[in-house]
Design an enzyme around this catalytic site. Sequence first.
Site, mmCIF file in Angstrom:
data_model
loop_
_atom_site.group_PDB
_atom_site.id
_atom_site.type_symbol
_atom_site.label_atom_id
_atom_site.label_comp_id
_atom_site.label_asym_id
_atom_site.label_seq_id
_atom_site.Cartn_x
_atom_site.Cartn_y
_atom_site.Cartn_z
ATOM 1 N N ASP A 1 0.628 -18.342 16.986
ATOM 2 C CA ASP A 1 -0.849 -18.176 16.880
ATOM 3 C C ASP A 1 -1.003 -18.750 15.194
ATOM 4 O OD1 ASP A 1 -3.608 -17.197 17.547
ATOM 5 O OD2 ASP A 1 -2.919 -15.876 15.660
ATOM 6 N N TYR B 1 -6.140 -19.438 7.815
ATOM 7 C CA TYR B 1 -5.160 -18.995 7.026
ATOM 8 C C TYR B 1 -4.857 -20.079 5.923
ATOM 9 C CZ TYR B 1 -4.745 -16.063 11.139
ATOM 10 O OH TYR B 1 -5.074 -15.057 12.110
ATOM 11 N N LYS C 1 -8.041 -20.808 16.093
ATOM 12 C CA LYS C 1 -9.074 -20.091 16.253
ATOM 13 C C LYS C 1 -10.466 -20.956 15.765
ATOM 14 C CE LYS C 1 -6.580 -15.755 15.073
ATOM 15 N NZ LYS C 1 -5.239 -16.361 14.824
ATOM 16 N N GLY D 1 -1.134 -7.799 14.032
ATOM 17 C CA GLY D 1 -0.658 -6.934 13.069
ATOM 18 C C GLY D 1 -0.083 -5.628 13.438
ATOM 19 N N SER E 1 -0.284 -4.442 8.721
ATOM 20 C CA SER E 1 -0.162 -5.054 7.513
ATOM 21 C C SER E 1 0.934 -5.263 6.671
ATOM 22 C CB SER E 1 -1.578 -4.839 6.359
ATOM 23 O OG SER E 1 -2.647 -5.271 7.193
ATOM 24 N N GLY E 2 2.115 -4.622 7.350
ATOM 25 C CA GLY E 2 3.430 -4.297 6.660
ATOM 26 C C GLY E 2 3.928 -2.946 6.269
ATOM 27 N N ILE E 3 2.942 -1.944 6.431
ATOM 28 C CA ILE E 3 3.101 -0.630 5.846
ATOM 29 C C ILE E 3 4.313 -0.096 6.904
ATOM 30 C CG2 ILE E 3 1.380 0.514 7.039
ATOM 31 C CD1 ILE E 3 2.919 1.681 3.752
ATOM 32 N N LEU E 4 4.194 -0.416 8.420
ATOM 33 C CA LEU E 4 5.119 -0.017 9.152
ATOM 34 C C LEU E 4 6.512 -0.835 9.421
ATOM 35 C CD1 LEU E 4 2.725 0.795 12.012
ATOM 36 C CD2 LEU E 4 4.091 2.467 10.714
ATOM 37 N N ALA E 5 6.718 -1.687 8.489
ATOM 38 C CA ALA E 5 8.044 -2.559 8.533
ATOM 39 C C ALA E 5 8.516 -2.571 7.096
ATOM 40 C CB ALA E 5 7.429 -4.122 8.721
#
Length: 336
Positions: A46, A51, A77, A234, A238-242
């Site tokens: 995707d 981007y 998109k 996501g 945005s990354g906080i869970l990784a």
Amino acid sequence: MSLKKILPGRLGFGTAPLGNMFRAIPDEEARATVEAAWDQGVRYFDTAPFYGAGLAEERLGAVLAAKPRDEYVLSTKVGRVILDEHETDVPDFGEKGGLFEHGNPNKILHEWTADATERSIEGSLRRLGTDRLDIVWVHDIAQDFHGDAWTGKFEEARTGAFRVLSRLRDEGVIKAWGLGVNKTEPIEMTLALDEPQPDGFLLAGRYTLLDHEHALQRLLPMAQEQGVGMVVGGPYSSGILAGGAHFEYQKAPAEIIAKVNRLKELTAKHGISIKAAALQFSLAHPVAEAAVPGATKPSRIAEDIAALNEKIPAAFWHDLRAAGLVSPAAPLPNNA
């Protein structure tokens, strides 16, 4: 066509980071990451003109051009037309600030009319080096980019992009279309229209361990009733869970960090990774057909695949529910 019939698996590759989101990524690193995704079996990619002002599409296309076109599914998109002239001012991306300040310098036309939709698709095909797209999402017609003016953008898309994409789907030029947004309201409005309906939607950041209650209230029941599928964008917020520091494309606030720490305590207790818990939670809803986490390093692909396949005991999900860390209405993996 339903997303279930189109998508080749539960894990796709989101290319927003390839547009130099947050930082400038060397071309070779971007290429190696896409190649790693391909080598490890990922077959859904995707992307979007937005981007990095076309940079992510160019980088993705450079790799996929050497792959058999019938072996992968590609979505991009519409809503942003990348112009040849360069930007001289700092672009205004609403809440997203300097998200792609390291991307291409090209000016971006933000427009969802029929003409702009056709131009956007033409530009994407050129940058991607392909002759066709499988899925096209209508990008960012929501409050986070347009504030109170978002309903006007929605109407522009309803009479422009929606109708063009419906026609292209009916003609067999594309297989499916829908919305790609960070808010639930535009999708709810679209599903309520008495007009040609979308086949699915890409919802970014709104169905994660940290933020899912709003989507469960109205959107996901509507989608389930209408048989409309969801791609989860996501899934790691945005990354906080990784292991990252960002939430909602910004530095995570104290209350989010506190909640993540509670989640980490629970995952540590059960000997599992928080990344696995986050990804598998996002995919547990019946409407969710796939997730498209982003990556900028080849090693992240292996981590995502491991997170998808990690065995999580039912006791973890029970404890998660008991701790009040997920909505009582949220479906959990394995009917936990």
